[in-house]
Design a protein around this motif. Structure first.
Motif, PDB file in Angstrom:
ATOM      1  N   GLY A  91       0.802  -1.219   0.000  1.00 40.47           N
ATOM      2  CA  GLY A  91       0.000   0.000   0.000  1.00 40.47           C
ATOM      3  C   GLY A  91       0.829   1.261   0.000  1.00 40.47           C
ATOM      4  O   GLY A  91       0.412   2.291   0.548  1.00 40.47           O
ATOM      5  N   LEU A  92       2.002   1.213  -0.621  1.00 43.78           N
ATOM      6  CA  LEU A  92       2.917   2.350  -0.630  1.00 43.78           C
ATOM      7  C   LEU A  92       3.058   2.932  -2.033  1.00 43.78           C
ATOM      8  O   LEU A  92       3.006   2.195  -3.032  1.00 43.78           O
ATOM      9  N   GLU A  93       3.268   4.265  -2.092  1.00 45.77           N
ATOM     10  CA  GLU A  93       3.658   4.899  -3.347  1.00 45.77           C
ATOM     11  C   GLU A  93       5.132   4.614  -3.602  1.00 45.77           C
ATOM     12  O   GLU A  93       5.864   4.167  -2.710  1.00 45.77           O
ATOM     13  N   VAL A  94       5.577   4.879  -4.806  1.00 45.04           N
ATOM     14  CA  VAL A  94       6.953   4.593  -5.198  1.00 45.04           C
ATOM     15  C   VAL A  94       7.683   5.882  -5.542  1.00 45.04           C
ATOM     16  O   VAL A  94       7.157   6.731  -6.266  1.00 45.04           O
ATOM     17  N   VAL A  95       8.888   6.039  -5.003  1.00 46.71           N
ATOM     18  CA  VAL A  95       9.826   7.071  -5.443  1.00 46.71           C
ATOM     19  C   VAL A  95      10.972   6.347  -6.117  1.00 46.71           C
ATOM     20  O   VAL A  95      11.701   5.586  -5.478  1.00 46.71           O
ATOM     21  N   GLN A  96      11.110   6.532  -7.430  1.00 48.56           N
ATOM     22  CA  GLN A  96      12.130   5.800  -8.191  1.00 48.56           C
ATOM     23  C   GLN A  96      13.165   6.772  -8.738  1.00 48.56           C
ATOM     24  O   GLN A  96      12.826   7.801  -9.307  1.00 48.56           O
ATOM     25  N   ARG A  97      14.428   6.422  -8.538  1.00 46.74           N
ATOM     26  CA  ARG A  97      15.523   7.251  -9.029  1.00 46.74           C
ATOM     27  C   ARG A  97      16.523   6.389  -9.789  1.00 46.74           C
ATOM     28  O   ARG A  97      16.903   5.314  -9.339  1.00 46.74           O
ATOM     29  N   ARG A  98      16.935   6.915 -10.950  1.00 44.47           N
ATOM     30  CA  ARG A  98      17.961   6.257 -11.751  1.00 44.47           C
ATOM     31  C   ARG A  98      19.281   6.998 -11.577  1.00 44.47           C
ATOM     32  O   ARG A  98      19.318   8.100 -11.040  1.00 44.47           O
TER      33      ARG A  98
END
Length: 665
Positions: A487-494
């Motif tokens: 139930g979590l949002e995602v913070v994605q970094r490349r």
């Protein structure tokens, strides 16, 4: 004898310059030619005189010219002041210029706009107007005081009334002075308004509550209420573009009941690079006795660059310590500011992307204000999709109302504005449809389905994963799947989002990523983790070590889940491995999984024996071939699909260099 205003002005300044002119070569010839330009009958017989001769007649004529200059030149100050002269007198008064500074301003104004005087001066010397001592001599100062009157720290230069061109260093009235002097102003009130400008219009739709996500917002608001009673009051708002710094500056001013005046930008080219600093000095001077005022200096990093302002560090320090009018500064590049400057701010406030909950509230507010129909689900989806500042949301909602549209119009408007902000480039949309995540196609050395179930049951969030293996095996896809189950949002970094060529900026980007995930209570994904967790023993540059150190520090204390993915596990720093709760190796699909993949992606059911030789495939390979096969119209033909998969596998074998080589067709 009657002369025009322009002629009287020319006679006046030639008379002032006469002592200097007599020291010049060819003085006699040039003075005669100048006199002819003013009026051919300036003295009897002047028109017929040979200026290149050398006779007693020339000397007599010169004496007569000097008498004319002395006699009629004095009439100029007695003439009725022109509108331009009235404006100059106001400028002298409001900035409290001395009589010597006044004389310099008047002379340069004449040189700028009196073509007759310009022609006469050209007859004497091409560089006469560029000599500081000439200017000060006209002002009635003793010879040699030009340096003190016209140096960079003197009022005329500091306030930007004069500027010195790069070409031969000549002095001129600045463009804003020329515009002020030669414009029509009804009265002194209009003149003052022209100099100070208009305050930033207040925006009632934004309040301090809209910035509750900013940690230091409440403290900044409390401090701002005491700003007008504090010398050297400066607040710095810093962070990435589009996070609402300028909007918050207006909220700060409104909360303290202060009128906010902007320090603008210069559009006059390279000659006035320190224009904004000079304008800051001018507005400080003009507003220091005016109650309920403060200044806004957006993108203030240019003030702190000596290359831009050509000022010393001492001067900037003094500016921050002694300004009498409060200043709110904003910058997108705090990493380029000297720490000595930062320490002198009353408060520095960090701005980052608002969390989803806050963005949703902003969406609710502006859609309601513009009477656009929506549901809570709509605004939640919009908040997740668009990471834009409140002003852009307000603009999109207003545009939709004006166009009599709904949510589609809002999104259409935002897409156009975001494209403009990206320099005309459209943002690639993330593909989250078409292929849903299929856990059965993960081949890992750990049962990830069981791990997902256990983490979901326990509700544990303080864990970390390192997912490593060949590309296309589903590492990032599993990370998003896990976030959804929790139930979590995602913070994605490349790597491209984090690594910067500027010293210290990579570390700041890493810190911001962790901070954002903490604020949003999100699952943080670092793709290509080998780029910023590389073994420090192999580092060739100091920043490579410092970025790893920054990453390790945050990994120790981050309270929410984070996942690193890499194709190069062997290159990671050993210290990083100890900080992962789980290290999971991804392998190529087994024969059984290849069989299932044919069914899942293509609806083709095959026997296990038909998967022979397909031993280095990933879900990513099947996704790629599915797209290719659909284009070619062969997605239901087993032989065609298998051949394309074998081609992908051959290229992969060669890239891995594992000695398997190419298989025969």
């Amino acid at each position: 004898m009657n002369y025009t205003q322009e002629q009287y002005e020319t006679l006046y300044y030639l008379n002032k310059l006469l002592p200097r002119l007599k020291t010049m070569k060819n003085f006699e010839r040039d003075l005669i030619l100048a006199a002819q330009k003013i009026k051919e009958d300036l003295v009897p017989g002047l028109k017929k005189l040979d200026a290149f001769g050398n006779s007693s007649k020339i000397r007599k004529v010169l004496a007569e010219i000097e008498q004319v200059l002395a006699k009629y030149g004095e009439n100029y100050p007695k003439n009725t002041p022109t509108p331009a002269q009235k404006n100059m007198e106001y400028l002298v008064h409001i900035f409290r210029l001395s009589k010597e500074e006044r004389a310099v301003v008047y002379f340069l104004s004449a040189m700028q706009n009196n073509e007759l005087l310009q022609e006469c001066v050209r007859e004497f010397s091409a560089d006469l107007e560029e000599e500081d001592n000439t200017l000060t001599m006209v002002a009635g100062l003793p010879k040699g005081l030009g340096n003190s009157l016209l140096n960079q720290d003197a009022p005329l230069m500091r306030l930007g009334i004069l500027f010195r061109t790069r070409y031969r260093g000549s002095l001129h009235l600045s463009s804003w002075v020329q515009e002020f002097i030669f414009s029509l102003h009804k009265n002194d009130a209009a003149r003052y308004k022209a100099l100070i400008g208009a305050p930033v219009p207040s925006k009632d739709e934004l309040t301090a509550k809209d910035f509750a996500y900013v940690e230091a917002a409440k403290l900044a608001t409390r401090l701002m209420k005491q700003a007008r009673h504090t010398k050297g009051f400066n607040i710095l708002l810093y962070g990435t573009p589009g996070t609402g710094k300028s909007s918050f500056a207006q909220v700060l001013a409104q909360s303290a009941k202060l009128n906010l005046y902007p320090v603008g930008v210069c559009n006059n080219g390279e000659e006035e690079k320190n224009y904004r600093l000079q304008q800051l000095y001018r507005k400080q001077f003009l507003l220091k006795t005016v109650k309920n005022t403060c200044l806004l200096l957006d993108e203030g990093e240019d003030i702190f660059s000596s290359l831009e302002t050509r000022t010393s560090k001492v001067e900037i320090n003094n500016l921050l310590e002694n300004n009498e009018v409060p200043v709110i500064w904003t910058t997108n590049k705090i990493h380029r500011m000297d720490p000595a400057y930062i320490r002198r701010f009353t408060l520095a406030v960090c701005f980052d992307k608002p969390p989803v909950e806050m963005r949703q509230k902003i969406w609710n507010k502006y859609l309601s204000a513009n009477k656009i129909t929506y549901t809570k689900g709509d605004t939640l989806a919009l908040a997740k999709k668009y990471e834009v500042q409140p002003s852009m949301i307000a603009g999109a909602a207003q545009a939709a109302r004006m166009a009599k549209g709904g949510l589609p119009t809002v999104q259409e408007h935002l897409s156009f504005m975001i494209q403009a902000l990206n320099g005309g480039r459209k943002n690639p949309e993330e593909e989250k449809t078409n292929i849903r995540f299929y856990p059965a196609l993960i081949h890992a050395d750990m049962d990830l389905q069981a791990l997902t179930t256990q983490l979901t049951r326990l509700g544990r969030l303080n864990f970390s994963l390192c997912l490593y293996g060949a590309s296309g095996t589903g590492k990032s896809a599993y990370a998003r799947y896990l976030a959804d189950k929790l139930g979590l949002e995602v913070v994605q970094r490349r790597a491209s989002d984090l690594i910067s060529c500027y010293v210290g900026e990579t570390e700041q980007n890493i810190a911001k990523a962790f901070a954002q995930a903490r604020e949003d209570k999100s699952l943080l994904i670092f793709d290509e983790a080998d780029s910023f967790l590389r073994d420090r023993s192999t580092a060739a540059r100091s920043w490579e070590v410092s970025s790893v150190n920054e990453m390790l520090t945050w990994m120790e204390s981050h309270p929410y889940p984070f996942i690193c993915t890499t194709n190069l596990m062997e290159s990671l720093d050993p210290a990083s491995l100890r900080r992962f709760s789980f290290k999971v190796k991804y392998n190529f699909l087994t024969s059984q999984q290849v069989k299932e993949a044919f069914d899942y992606f293509f609806g083709i059911k095959i026997a296990l024996a038909e998967t022979a030789g397909l031993d280095k495939l990933t879900p990513g390979d099947f996704t790629l071939v599915k797209n290719k096969a659909e284009i070619l119209g062969t997605s239901t033909q087993f032989s065609a699909v298998k051949e394309m998969l074998e081609t992908e596998q051959k290229l992969k074998h060669n890239a891995y260099g594992n000695g398997i080589g190419f298989r025969a067709n």
